[in-house]
Design a protein around this motif. Sequence first.
Motif, mmCIF file in Angstrom:
data_model
loop_
_atom_site.group_PDB
_atom_site.id
_atom_site.type_symbol
_atom_site.label_atom_id
_atom_site.label_comp_id
_atom_site.label_asym_id
_atom_site.label_seq_id
_atom_site.Cartn_x
_atom_site.Cartn_y
_atom_site.Cartn_z
ATOM 1 N N LEU A 127 0.819 -1.214 0.000
ATOM 2 C CA LEU A 127 0.000 0.000 0.000
ATOM 3 C C LEU A 127 0.851 1.261 0.000
ATOM 4 C CD1 LEU A 127 -2.956 -0.906 2.378
ATOM 5 C CD2 LEU A 127 -3.060 -0.479 -0.080
ATOM 6 N N ILE A 128 1.892 1.290 0.804
ATOM 7 C CA ILE A 128 2.762 2.480 0.832
ATOM 8 C C ILE A 128 3.448 2.645 -0.516
ATOM 9 C CG2 ILE A 128 4.843 3.464 1.855
ATOM 10 C CD1 ILE A 128 3.127 3.542 4.133
ATOM 11 N N LEU A 129 3.944 1.548 -1.082
ATOM 12 C CA LEU A 129 4.623 1.652 -2.377
ATOM 13 C C LEU A 129 3.661 2.140 -3.456
ATOM 14 C CD1 LEU A 129 6.842 -1.557 -2.254
ATOM 15 C CD2 LEU A 129 7.575 0.816 -1.970
ATOM 16 N N ARG A 130 2.401 1.737 -3.375
ATOM 17 C CA ARG A 130 1.402 2.156 -4.369
ATOM 18 C C ARG A 130 0.905 3.571 -4.103
ATOM 19 N NH1 ARG A 130 -0.257 3.594 -8.356
ATOM 20 N NH2 ARG A 130 -2.305 3.240 -9.203
ATOM 21 N N LEU A 131 0.469 3.842 -2.871
ATOM 22 C CA LEU A 131 -0.200 5.110 -2.578
ATOM 23 C C LEU A 131 0.758 6.270 -2.323
ATOM 24 C CD1 LEU A 131 -2.995 3.741 -0.218
ATOM 25 C CD2 LEU A 131 -3.187 4.310 -2.652
ATOM 26 N N VAL A 132 1.881 6.008 -1.695
ATOM 27 C CA VAL A 132 2.817 7.078 -1.368
ATOM 28 C C VAL A 132 3.872 7.234 -2.453
ATOM 29 C CG1 VAL A 132 4.537 7.888 0.301
ATOM 30 C CG2 VAL A 132 2.450 6.771 1.112
ATOM 31 N N GLU A 133 4.445 6.115 -2.879
ATOM 32 C CA GLU A 133 5.534 6.172 -3.848
ATOM 33 C C GLU A 133 5.044 6.145 -5.296
ATOM 34 O OE1 GLU A 133 8.480 6.908 -2.862
ATOM 35 O OE2 GLU A 133 7.965 6.704 -0.750
ATOM 36 N N GLY A 134 3.768 5.844 -5.518
ATOM 37 C CA GLY A 134 3.202 5.882 -6.863
ATOM 38 C C GLY A 134 3.626 4.732 -7.768
#
Length: 172
Positions: A127-134
């Motif tokens: 989720l962080i890689l998708r939502l924060v890092e794009g």
Amino acid sequence: MEAVRAGATPPSSDSARLARAAREGDRAAFGELYSRYARMVHGILLARVPRRQVDDLRRLDGLRNPDAFGPWLAMITRNRAADHFRRGPEEASELPDHLPGAPHPEGEALAVLAAIRRLPEAYQEPLILRLVEGMTGPEIAARTGLTAGSVRVNLHRGMQMLRERLGKEVAS
């Protein structure tokens, strides 16, 4: 998290070539690896340690198999995050999520980050890689060594859980 699969990164991939060159001192190769993997490293650390503790990792001497550069880097990053917590409590703690004052967009982002960190571990990094890092699902799979199917399922289930948690927090 799913274990890194043998052969998750194709042998003699471009990342492997760059990792070999960087290990031998090629700064341009290191720069290219950095640009490809910095978001992944940042995202994994952001999922696991306080935001101000997130920093770069720059050691290639432990890389034995350049073909597995992405999964190796992801594992080193996870270990570095675990080391942070083994050292014990920090001298200064982070500010609480809810402080009096006017709402600020960064406060909302911090609330979402806190909600993600309360999810099961398997969902936090994707989720962080998708939502924060794009990063896209295929990028996450390619960089971390997870299967595309595992990333897809973890993103889907994690988003469902995140929506539920955020909905409950807004209703409270």
